[in-house]
Design a protein around this motif. Structure first.
Motif, PDB file in Angstrom:
ATOM      1  N   MET A 148       0.838  -1.188   0.000  1.00 33.39           N
ATOM      2  CA  MET A 148       0.000   0.000   0.000  1.00 33.39           C
ATOM      3  C   MET A 148       0.877   1.243   0.000  1.00 33.39           C
ATOM      4  N   ARG A 149       0.343   2.313  -0.496  1.00 34.15           N
ATOM      5  CA  ARG A 149       1.175   3.503  -0.585  1.00 34.15           C
ATOM      6  C   ARG A 149       0.318   4.760  -0.433  1.00 34.15           C
ATOM      7  N   PHE A 150       0.975   5.800  -0.018  1.00 37.71           N
ATOM      8  CA  PHE A 150       0.368   7.121  -0.021  1.00 37.71           C
ATOM      9  C   PHE A 150       1.477   8.067  -0.395  1.00 37.71           C
TER      10      PHE A 150
ATOM     11  N   LYS B 282       7.276  -5.124   5.323  1.00 34.74           N
ATOM     12  CA  LYS B 282       7.261  -4.148   6.411  1.00 34.74           C
ATOM     13  C   LYS B 282       6.020  -3.255   6.367  1.00 34.74           C
ATOM     14  N   THR B 283       5.247  -3.360   5.297  1.00 28.13           N
ATOM     15  CA  THR B 283       4.025  -2.572   5.176  1.00 28.13           C
ATOM     16  C   THR B 283       2.827  -3.453   5.494  1.00 28.13           C
ATOM     17  N   VAL B 284       2.095  -3.084   6.540  1.00 24.69           N
ATOM     18  CA  VAL B 284       0.915  -3.848   6.952  1.00 24.69           C
ATOM     19  C   VAL B 284      -0.254  -2.882   7.130  1.00 24.69           C
TER      20      VAL B 284
ATOM     21  N   MET C   2      -1.923   2.074   8.660  1.00 21.84           N
ATOM     22  CA  MET C   2      -0.934   1.511   7.751  1.00 21.84           C
ATOM     23  C   MET C   2       0.396   1.537   8.499  1.00 21.84           C
ATOM     24  N   GLU C   3       0.831   0.361   8.914  1.00 22.37           N
ATOM     25  CA  GLU C   3       2.007   0.272   9.782  1.00 22.37           C
ATOM     26  C   GLU C   3       3.275   0.137   8.946  1.00 22.37           C
ATOM     27  N   ARG C   4       4.267   0.961   9.274  1.00 24.30           N
ATOM     28  CA  ARG C   4       5.579   0.945   8.626  1.00 24.30           C
ATOM     29  C   ARG C   4       6.631   1.173   9.699  1.00 24.30           C
TER      30      ARG C   4
END
Length: 243
Positions: free
Chosen positions: A1-3, A191-193, A207-209
């Protein structure tokens, strides 16, 4: 996922160069704390189906608040945005270069700080010019200036915001921000959850990083009084700066 708020920075730089050339009081509807709402069933679905449920829930919400930090090529960007459909109000901070942004009813406004203009032009000439011409007012780009479009659109495009880079898999189920949730792990970056609420509406919650990155989603369906057009006296048209 991204922003990716920096995705529109190149376009915004074009606009900056052009410029230099011259509440209803309702309580927020948030996902319910653990133990206060029935399970919504998403925990039993496949990962991709959970993500679609989360996107649909966020789209159905009248509004939401997203806050946190992301990185692009090692540079951390902090953001604090309130979104109501296509309308947006908030700030993006790129290492102290801060941009206030406001979009209301299709009209867009920006209010950069001095450090932002210095990021665009390290000589300081643009910052000095804009301070004299604009001060603390909002800048309203001309109607035919499309260079800001992708910048604002990225803040309200839920599909783009929650698109994984690879295949999804289900991760840990645990309380997140006081809400029972299920993790969705991005196959392109473990690492992206993304945590999705498993009770109440299946909203994306976090969004955990690895720190300092990460985003939280909250204040679903709240009316944000700051999303309103500024008074005419508080606005400078881009066209007037080029005269």
């Amino acid at each position: 996922m991204r922003f990716a708020p920096r995705a529109g920075l190149a376009a915004l730089t074009i606009t900056a160069a052009l410029l230099a050339g011259c509440g209803n009081g309702d309580k927020p509807d948030t996902a319910a704390p653990a133990g206060t709402a029935a399970a919504n069933g998403v925990a039993d679905l496949e990962a991709a189906a959970i993500l679609e449920k989360a996107k649909a829930a966020l789209k159905a919400a009248k509004s939401f608040h997203v806050k946190g930090a992301v990185s692009d090529s090692g540079e951390v960007t902090k953001l604090d945005l309130k979104v109501a459909g296509a309308d947006v109000a908030g700030t993006i901070d790129m290492g102290g270069a801060t941009l206030e942004m406001l979009s209301v009813g299709g009209a867009r406004y920006i209010r950069p700080n001095e450090a932002f203009w210095t990021m665009i032009d390290s000589s300081g000439a643009t910052a000095k010019l804009m301070k004299q011409a604009v001060g603390d007012k909002w800048i309203k780009p001309t109607a035919n200036d499309a260079s800001l479009g992708s910048f604002f659109f990225g803040a309200s495009d839920i599909d783009e915001m929650l698109t994984p880079g690879g295949a999804l898999s289900k991760g840990e189920a645990k309380p997140v921000e006081g809400v029972p949730a299920i993790g969705l792990v991005d196959g392109s970056d473990a690492k992206t959850v993304l945590y999705v609420a498993t009770s109440g509406e299946p909203y994306p919650i976090k969004m955990e990083r690895p720190a300092p990155e990460g985003l939280t989603f909250s204040e679903f369906n709240q009316t944000f009084p700051e999303i309103k057009a500024p008074a005419a006296a508080e606005v400078v048209d881009q066209a007037s700066l080029k005269k």
